[in-house]
Design a protein around this motif. Structure first.
Motif, PDB file in Angstrom:
ATOM      1  N   VAL A 120       0.831  -1.204   0.000  1.00  0.00           N
ATOM      2  CA  VAL A 120       0.000   0.000   0.000  1.00  0.00           C
ATOM      3  C   VAL A 120       0.864   1.251   0.000  1.00  0.00           C
ATOM      4  O   VAL A 120       0.588   2.220  -0.713  1.00  0.00           O
ATOM      5  CB  VAL A 120      -0.953  -0.002   1.215  1.00  0.00           C
ATOM      6  N   ALA A 121       1.931   1.246   0.798  1.00  0.00           N
ATOM      7  CA  ALA A 121       2.817   2.419   0.873  1.00  0.00           C
ATOM      8  C   ALA A 121       3.438   2.706  -0.483  1.00  0.00           C
ATOM      9  O   ALA A 121       3.521   3.864  -0.913  1.00  0.00           O
ATOM     10  CB  ALA A 121       3.899   2.195   1.920  1.00  0.00           C
ATOM     11  N   GLY A 122       3.860   1.651  -1.197  1.00  0.00           N
ATOM     12  CA  GLY A 122       4.451   1.838  -2.526  1.00  0.00           C
ATOM     13  C   GLY A 122       3.456   2.409  -3.511  1.00  0.00           C
ATOM     14  O   GLY A 122       3.804   3.269  -4.334  1.00  0.00           O
ATOM     15  N   GLU A 123       2.207   1.950  -3.432  1.00  0.00           N
ATOM     16  CA  GLU A 123       1.168   2.472  -4.329  1.00  0.00           C
ATOM     17  C   GLU A 123       0.898   3.942  -4.039  1.00  0.00           C
ATOM     18  O   GLU A 123       0.680   4.738  -4.962  1.00  0.00           O
ATOM     19  CB  GLU A 123      -0.115   1.657  -4.163  1.00  0.00           C
ATOM     20  N   MET A 124       0.942   4.327  -2.769  1.00  0.00           N
ATOM     21  CA  MET A 124       0.769   5.742  -2.434  1.00  0.00           C
ATOM     22  C   MET A 124       1.902   6.581  -3.008  1.00  0.00           C
ATOM     23  O   MET A 124       1.689   7.681  -3.523  1.00  0.00           O
ATOM     24  CB  MET A 124       0.680   5.920  -0.923  1.00  0.00           C
ATOM     25  N   ARG A 125       3.119   6.070  -2.908  1.00  0.00           N
ATOM     26  CA  ARG A 125       4.258   6.808  -3.467  1.00  0.00           C
ATOM     27  C   ARG A 125       4.097   6.985  -4.980  1.00  0.00           C
ATOM     28  O   ARG A 125       4.373   8.050  -5.524  1.00  0.00           O
ATOM     29  CB  ARG A 125       5.567   6.061  -3.200  1.00  0.00           C
ATOM     30  N   ARG A 126       3.645   5.913  -5.645  1.00  0.00           N
ATOM     31  CA  ARG A 126       3.476   5.995  -7.101  1.00  0.00           C
ATOM     32  C   ARG A 126       2.413   7.018  -7.481  1.00  0.00           C
ATOM     33  O   ARG A 126       2.462   7.612  -8.559  1.00  0.00           O
ATOM     34  CB  ARG A 126       3.118   4.612  -7.666  1.00  0.00           C
ATOM     35  N   ASN A 127       1.452   7.226  -6.589  1.00  0.00           N
ATOM     36  CA  ASN A 127       0.403   8.213  -6.837  1.00  0.00           C
ATOM     37  C   ASN A 127       0.732   9.575  -6.222  1.00  0.00           C
ATOM     38  O   ASN A 127      -0.128  10.445  -6.161  1.00  0.00           O
ATOM     39  CB  ASN A 127      -0.935   7.702  -6.291  1.00  0.00           C
ATOM     40  N   ARG A 128       1.972   9.711  -5.759  1.00  0.00           N
ATOM     41  CA  ARG A 128       2.470  10.975  -5.197  1.00  0.00           C
ATOM     42  C   ARG A 128       1.591  11.454  -4.040  1.00  0.00           C
ATOM     43  O   ARG A 128       1.188  12.616  -3.963  1.00  0.00           O
ATOM     44  CB  ARG A 128       2.590  12.052  -6.281  1.00  0.00           C
ATOM     45  N   VAL A 129       1.301  10.509  -3.153  1.00  0.00           N
ATOM     46  CA  VAL A 129       0.513  10.813  -1.960  1.00  0.00           C
ATOM     47  C   VAL A 129       1.452  10.862  -0.765  1.00  0.00           C
ATOM     48  O   VAL A 129       2.126   9.870  -0.465  1.00  0.00           O
ATOM     49  CB  VAL A 129      -0.577   9.741  -1.727  1.00  0.00           C
ATOM     50  N   PHE A 130       1.505  12.004  -0.083  1.00  0.00           N
ATOM     51  CA  PHE A 130       2.401  12.182   1.050  1.00  0.00           C
ATOM     52  C   PHE A 130       1.692  12.954   2.157  1.00  0.00           C
ATOM     53  O   PHE A 130       0.620  13.521   1.971  1.00  0.00           O
ATOM     54  CB  PHE A 130       3.659  12.970   0.626  1.00  0.00           C
ATOM     55  N   GLY A 131       2.331  13.016   3.313  1.00  0.00           N
ATOM     56  CA  GLY A 131       1.940  13.927   4.390  1.00  0.00           C
ATOM     57  C   GLY A 131       0.522  13.731   4.894  1.00  0.00           C
ATOM     58  O   GLY A 131       0.024  12.608   5.041  1.00  0.00           O
ATOM     59  N   PRO A 132      -0.175  14.847   5.153  1.00  0.00           N
ATOM     60  CA  PRO A 132      -1.525  14.766   5.729  1.00  0.00           C
ATOM     61  C   PRO A 132      -2.504  13.978   4.867  1.00  0.00           C
ATOM     62  O   PRO A 132      -3.379  13.291   5.395  1.00  0.00           O
ATOM     63  CB  PRO A 132      -1.945  16.239   5.827  1.00  0.00           C
ATOM     64  N   ARG A 133      -2.365  14.069   3.536  1.00  0.00           N
ATOM     65  CA  ARG A 133      -3.289  13.320   2.682  1.00  0.00           C
ATOM     66  C   ARG A 133      -3.082  11.819   2.865  1.00  0.00           C
ATOM     67  O   ARG A 133      -4.059  11.054   2.919  1.00  0.00           O
ATOM     68  CB  ARG A 133      -3.088  13.715   1.221  1.00  0.00           C
ATOM     69  N   GLU A 134      -1.826  11.385   2.960  1.00  0.00           N
ATOM     70  CA  GLU A 134      -1.548   9.966   3.196  1.00  0.00           C
ATOM     71  C   GLU A 134      -2.169   9.508   4.508  1.00  0.00           C
ATOM     72  O   GLU A 134      -2.794   8.443   4.585  1.00  0.00           O
ATOM     73  CB  GLU A 134      -0.040   9.719   3.217  1.00  0.00           C
TER      74      GLU A 134
END
Length: 350
Positions: free
Chosen positions: A278-292
């Motif tokens: 899941v963390a890798g998929e978030m990185r690929r979608n450029r999801v960081f910080g409060p949104r993550e």
């Protein structure tokens, strides 16, 4: 070096014209207004002390990090002192960026850049990022300024302090009313404080005067709506949707923001159920910080099986926006979008 200052402490220090500047300032926090204030104060102090050549770089893990060290080596034609103004909005520099920041911290710690001041703005870092080598090196070499979050409960006090700084005062009831009116929006509160400073002389301002000056200043955008949905705040989400409609925001844009987030959550939920990264998929979608953090809380709150129906609901709302009939749904796409938001915000795992 390794100094720590709070936001107000930094501003107080920079107001002293003769105060020497540190070689590195790390401005860390998620409250955009306060981060901007801190950076503006630093830029002003640098300009006053002859750091007139400014290089601004906004970076992420994919950036060309050689530009950072290159900027420190450029020789000014006029011998001006330099301000290297860096921003890392994601808080994730990647390996090359981490190595570069460590090198930069080492150079500053050793005094190798005597005519350069470096500022770096970051979001609030989590524990793992704070303990990373690049962050530890920066904290050791520079002055860390942690910008506080001003939540809804702290907002009346913050407004009161800002008013006091311009010689004005409100009673506790009016401060609470004003905080409600700006819906926790710090920038909106700041603008209203400035308005009161222009409209009224120093001293105590009555509640009636404030109510005449401060209209409904809760300013919304589609990302406020997304954040309320992720936080499970049903009433706030509906209030924001109502505000966006009243402001004339385009419904397709609102639906895009909501629907895109729902589709991402559906993918993440399926990946999580399958034991995927899941963390890798978030990185690929450029999801960081409060949104993550918001996405993770929503995944923990909403049952995995609910996402397929939510994606279909978003698709059906899109058909309504285009003027098509959908059996079982209301004819008004705004009302149906409100039902979709309730589906996500009210849903709880059983």
């Amino acid at each position: 070096m390794g100094r720590r200052l709070d936001h107000d402490g930094l501003l107080q220090q920079l107001r002293k014209a003769s105060a020497p500047l540190d070689p590195l300032y790390i401005i860390m926090g998620d409250e955009a207004l306060l981060v901007i204030e801190a950076l503006d104060a630093l830029r002003g102090a640098c300009a006053a002390q002859g750091y007139t050549e400014r290089t601004r770089l906004i970076l992420d893990a994919r950036s060309d990090w050689s530009a950072v060290l290159g900027a420190t080596q450029n020789v000014s034609l006029f011998g001006d002192r330099k301000l290297l103004d860096l921003a890392l909005p994601s808080g994730k520099p990647g390996k090359t960026g981490a190595d570069t920041l460590q090198s930069l911290a080492g150079m500053l710690l050793q005094g190798s850049l005597p005519d350069t001041v470096v500022t770096l703005s970051l979001p609030r870092l989590d524990r793992a990022s704070r303990s990373a080598k690049w962050a530890s090196a920066l904290f050791e070499a520079g002055t860390l300024v942690e910008v506080p979050d001003v939540d809804r409960n702290a907002l009346p006090r913050w407004i009161g302090q800002r008013l006091a700084a311009q010689g004005q005062e409100l009673d506790a009831e009016t401060l609470a009313w004003m905080s409600d009116k700006v819906e926790g929006n710090l920038l909106a509160a700041f603008q209203e404080i400035q308005k009161l400073g222009l409209l009224y002389p120093p001293g105590r301002i009555t509640g009636d005067d404030v109510r005449r000056a401060v209209l409904d200043v809760a300013r919304y955008d589609v990302f406020d709506l997304r954040d309320a949905m992720l936080a499970g705040q049903a009433s706030r989400a509906l209030a924001i949707l109502h505000g966006l409609r009243g402001e004339g925001e385009a419904l397709p844009l609102i639906l895009w923001a909501v629907g895109d987030e729902i589709r991402l959550l559906a993918r993440l939920a399926a990946l999580q159920a399958a034991g995927g990264d899941v963390a890798g998929e978030m990185r690929r979608n450029r999801v960081f910080g409060p949104r993550e953090q918001g996405l993770r809380r929503t995944l923990a709150r909403v049952a995995p099986g609910a996402w397929r129906a939510a994606v279909q609901h978003a698709h059906d709302v899109d058909r309504l926006v285009k003027g098509l009939k959908v059996p079982g749904l209301l004819d008004d796409p705004w009302e149906e979008l409100a039902r979709l938001l309730l589906r996500i915000t009210v849903e709880r795992k059983t």
